[in-house]
Design an enzyme around this catalytic site. Structure first.
Site, PDB file in Angstrom:
ATOM      1  N   THR A 398       0.846  -1.192   0.000  1.00  0.00           N
ATOM      2  CA  THR A 398       0.000   0.000   0.000  1.00  0.00           C
ATOM      3  C   THR A 398       0.887   1.250   0.000  1.00  0.00           C
ATOM      4  O   THR A 398       2.086   1.186   0.226  1.00  0.00           O
ATOM      5  CB  THR A 398      -0.970  -0.051   1.207  1.00  0.00           C
ATOM      6  OG1 THR A 398      -1.587  -1.322   1.261  1.00  0.00           O
ATOM      7  CG2 THR A 398      -2.013   1.025   1.188  1.00  0.00           C
ATOM      8  N   THR A 416      -3.757   0.937  -2.946  1.00  0.00           N
ATOM      9  CA  THR A 416      -3.120  -0.370  -2.741  1.00  0.00           C
ATOM     10  C   THR A 416      -3.445  -1.372  -3.841  1.00  0.00           C
ATOM     11  O   THR A 416      -4.455  -1.234  -4.538  1.00  0.00           O
ATOM     12  CB  THR A 416      -3.574  -0.963  -1.383  1.00  0.00           C
ATOM     13  OG1 THR A 416      -2.784  -2.106  -1.072  1.00  0.00           O
ATOM     14  CG2 THR A 416      -5.037  -1.355  -1.378  1.00  0.00           C
ATOM     15  N   ASN A 418      -2.959  -4.440  -2.424  1.00  0.00           N
ATOM     16  CA  ASN A 418      -2.962  -5.355  -1.273  1.00  0.00           C
ATOM     17  C   ASN A 418      -1.580  -5.944  -1.017  1.00  0.00           C
ATOM     18  O   ASN A 418      -0.657  -5.215  -0.716  1.00  0.00           O
ATOM     19  CB  ASN A 418      -4.024  -6.446  -1.398  1.00  0.00           C
ATOM     20  CG  ASN A 418      -4.249  -7.133  -0.055  1.00  0.00           C
ATOM     21  OD1 ASN A 418      -4.051  -6.505   0.991  1.00  0.00           O
ATOM     22  ND2 ASN A 418      -4.627  -8.384  -0.045  1.00  0.00           N
ATOM     23  N   SER A 469     -11.258  -2.675   4.506  1.00  0.00           N
ATOM     24  CA  SER A 469      -9.892  -2.172   4.402  1.00  0.00           C
ATOM     25  C   SER A 469      -9.455  -1.556   5.721  1.00  0.00           C
ATOM     26  O   SER A 469     -10.287  -1.154   6.541  1.00  0.00           O
ATOM     27  CB  SER A 469      -9.842  -1.092   3.316  1.00  0.00           C
ATOM     28  OG  SER A 469      -8.594  -0.455   3.309  1.00  0.00           O
ATOM     29  N   SER A 470      -8.146  -1.479   5.911  1.00  0.00           N
ATOM     30  CA  SER A 470      -7.610  -0.740   7.062  1.00  0.00           C
ATOM     31  C   SER A 470      -7.162   0.654   6.651  1.00  0.00           C
ATOM     32  O   SER A 470      -6.716   1.435   7.498  1.00  0.00           O
ATOM     33  CB  SER A 470      -6.394  -1.469   7.646  1.00  0.00           C
ATOM     34  OG  SER A 470      -6.757  -2.721   8.134  1.00  0.00           O
ATOM     35  N   GLY A 491       0.691  -0.297   5.300  1.00  0.00           N
ATOM     36  CA  GLY A 491       1.178  -1.219   6.335  1.00  0.00           C
ATOM     37  C   GLY A 491       0.173  -2.257   6.783  1.00  0.00           C
ATOM     38  O   GLY A 491       0.274  -2.759   7.898  1.00  0.00           O
ATOM     39  N   GLY A 492      -0.806  -2.590   5.937  1.00  0.00           N
ATOM     40  CA  GLY A 492      -1.757  -3.639   6.319  1.00  0.00           C
ATOM     41  C   GLY A 492      -2.436  -3.278   7.624  1.00  0.00           C
ATOM     42  O   GLY A 492      -2.921  -2.154   7.815  1.00  0.00           O
TER      43      GLY A 492
HETATM   44  N1  GLY Z   1      -5.157  -4.133   1.543  1.00  0.00           N
HETATM   45  C1  GLY Z   1      -4.927  -3.507   2.765  1.00  0.00           C
HETATM   46  C2  GLY Z   1      -6.084  -2.702   3.207  1.00  0.00           C
HETATM   47  O1  GLY Z   1      -6.858  -2.259   2.406  1.00  0.00           O
HETATM   48  O2  GLY Z   1      -6.271  -2.520   4.380  1.00  0.00           O
END
Ligand code: GLY
Length: 588
Positions: A398, A416, A418, A469-470, A491-492
């Site tokens: 991301t 992102t 992902n 999503s985060s 950063g996930g």
């Molecule tokens: N793919 C990471 C997020 O969207 O949170």
């Protein structure tokens, strides 16, 4: 060599002391060794941009300096970073964008995240015994079909989203805004350490797919540090978009190539999925924290909800008194994070498909109730908050872009594909790295995704639905309606906690923005029930104190997040790019 030796002694010591280390070397921030901290900081009277690559920041700055506004700069930088960080983002992915207009005091939220194809279904990644299944391609089985290969691809939204934001608010012609990205794709850029390492990390997947191998593993050899990466197919694709707009991507020549790739790999994205892709303009979430307005992304981002929820939990505390990076404050923040991430797993999903109790999650009363459960001496076991299993995994990916312009308008956008290099598949003839965003759905209730995030029913797969999503693009506005801060991170699962810590470091601890961004971070995501720390920047003494206190401590394999932040300063704006990566802020 000496530092490697020193690192291995430290790690040996930590392991003996029971601290889990998921890497063979202590994390060092790659660019911190080569550049001074001050190199990541910029000052500007009129405008500012912070991105994860100097050339992307330059693309945005060029727009600002040539009469463009924050949206022009953000769109230029977004297309440029798509070329420069193919491991993290790209036009085969999606994202969120928040835009604040100072004169109107209004904010807009663009959701151009990927959507599940119409042929997607709830158990599509499970084998007949209910276990996550592999992906078959050219006679080989590659593990984890939700992460690797054609089945993992969600319908991409980046092109539609950026062009829509540009159409709504941009002021320069699209051909000008996209020109820097096309130039970088044609002329190439030297492969940096992050990109070279990313290729090696995903080699086993990339080399299976001819479109990807051709670009990133030419003649069977991964691209090396310093090698020039030219992306001629991607340049052609970008040029087509700049000439013909989004239709060529979703209905024309580019769509045809994406569909041919899908067919070759038995993917399920159809012509109808591409043709019907729609950007969603959403109402930004608005929180209040110490007199500031916090503007955040609504679901399908979980980031916005939980940043506001956590700030609400902290609003009654005098964090300066609790202490900065002291056991007491780390404990408090960890307990706060745990509760927010537990709520994430329980409640969050695409609100067009499921009911999310937003009013409750964002209410001060609910936050007060959660806060009152937190005791200074007690570590709450995660499974006391909710029940679910756990499994390990992690990846950085991301990218985030922050911009302000001479009008005081701001853009905060996170984008992102992902996982690192997304699905690992490049649609042949396009240069487009296709995302693996389908893994952000909960592929089975209680089974964690690639970020160890455990999801529930609300985030189950359905045709057309958007995966949770985060990503947490955030804008902070002062009492006068003036933009004060633009912030976000990749950063996930670390995105939410990295963004939160930057905000409180700046607003509560009153650290200068560079220190607010550079300070070490820690993270708790409810499950696994452990605190992850940036040891190497977090002192050993603090790591051990946490452990003695009863925390299960995990040392992060690399820096958590890559924050790009801008704040108002006495003389205009300060921009700070995280030392955890190679980004650059540029102002004028
Ligand atoms: N793919 C990471 C997020 O969207 O949170």
């Amino acid at each position: 060599m000496r530092s490697q030796f020193r690192n291995s002694i430290f790690l040996g010591l930590l392991t003996l002391l029971g601290v889990s280390c998921s890497t063979t070397s202590v994390p060092t921030f790659p660019s911190a060794e080569k550049r001074e901290r001050s190199d990541f900081v910029a000052h500007g009277k009129q405008g500012m941009i912070a991105t994860a690559h100097p050339l992307a920041s330059q693309a945005g700055l060029d727009m600002l300096q040539h009469g463009g506004n924050a949206v022009d700069a953000a769109v230029a930088a977004s297309f440029a970073i798509s070329v420069l960080r193919p491991q993290s983002t790209g036009i085969g992915g999606g994202g969120f964008l928040l835009y604040y207009q100072e004169d109107k005091r209004s904010a807009s939220a663009y959701d151009f995240r990927e959507r599940a194809p119409q042929r997607a279904h709830r158990d599509m990644y499970l084998d007949s015994s209910g276990k996550p299944k592999g992906f078959s391609y050219a006679g080989k089985t590659i593990p984890d079909a939700s992460v690797n290969g054609h089945l993992s691809v969600g319908v991409p939204g980046l092109v539609a989203g950026l062009l829509r934001a540009h159409r709504d608010f941009g002021s320069l012609p699209l051909s000008i805004v996209m020109a820097p990205a096309i130039k970088i794709a044609i002329e190439g850029f030297p492969v940096n350490l992050e990109l070279a390492n990313a290729i090696v990390r995903r080699l086993e997947v990339l080399k299976n797919f001819p479109g990807s191998a051709e670009i990133f593993v030419p003649k069977g050899k991964p691209l090396q540090l310093g090698q020039l990466l030219k992306q001629s197919d991607l340049a052609k694709t970008l040029r087509l978009v700049s000439l013909h707009g989004a239709d060529v991507f979703y209905k024309g020549e580019i769509a045809e190539k994406i569909l041919a790739e899908m067919q070759a790999g038995k993917g399920i994205i159809s012509a109808g999925d591409l043709r019907n892709y729609a950007v969603k303009i959403r109402q930004p979430l608005v929180g209040e924290y110490h007199g500031y307005q916090v503007l955040a992304m609504p679901p399908p981002s979980s980031g916005g909800v939980h940043i506001i929820e956590m700030l609400n939990m902290l609003a009654g505390d005098d964090l300066q008194k609790v202490g900065f990076h002291q056991l007491e404050s780390i404990h408090l923040l960890t307990e706060v994070m745990k509760r927010a991430y537990a709520d994430r797993a329980k409640f969050l999903g695409d609100m067009d498909y499921v009911d999310v109790p937003l009013d409750r999650l964002l209410s001060k009363e609910y936050a007060f109730r959660l806060r009152s459960q937190i005791k200074p001496q007690r570590i709450t076991p995660s499974l006391e908050l909710a029940k679910a299993p756990q499994v390990p995994h992690e990846s950085p990916s991301t990218t985030h872009i922050s911009v302000v312009d001479r009008f005081g308008n701001g853009v905060s956008t996170t984008q992102t594909i992902n996982f690192t290099f997304g699905s690992g598949v490049v649609a042949r003839g396009t240069g487009i790295v296709l995302n693996d965003e389908m893994d952000d759905f909960s592929i089975k209730e209680g089974v964690p995704n690639a970020y160890q995030l455990v999801g529930g029913e609300a985030n189950a797969i359905e045709p057309g639905k958007t995966m949770l999503s985060s990503m947490s693009p955030t804008l902070i506005v002062g009492a006068e309606g003036k933009l004060e801060m633009v912030v976000g991170s990749p950063g996930g699962s670390h995105i939410i906690s990295a963004t939160l810590q930057t905000i409180i470091n700046f607003l509560d601890y009153k650290l200068p923005l560079d220190q607010a961004v550079h300070a070490y971070r820690f993270h708790h995501q409810w499950l696994p029930d452990e605190i992850e720390v940036e040891y190497g920047v977090m002192p050993l003494k603090s790591v051990l104190t946490l452990q003695q206190r009863g925390y299960k401590v995990r040392v992060a394999t690399r820096g958590m997040g890559d924050v790009q932040a801008i704040a108002r300063s006495e003389n205009g704006w300060i921009g700070v790019s995280d030392t955890r990566s190679i980004g650059k802020s540029l102002g004028y």
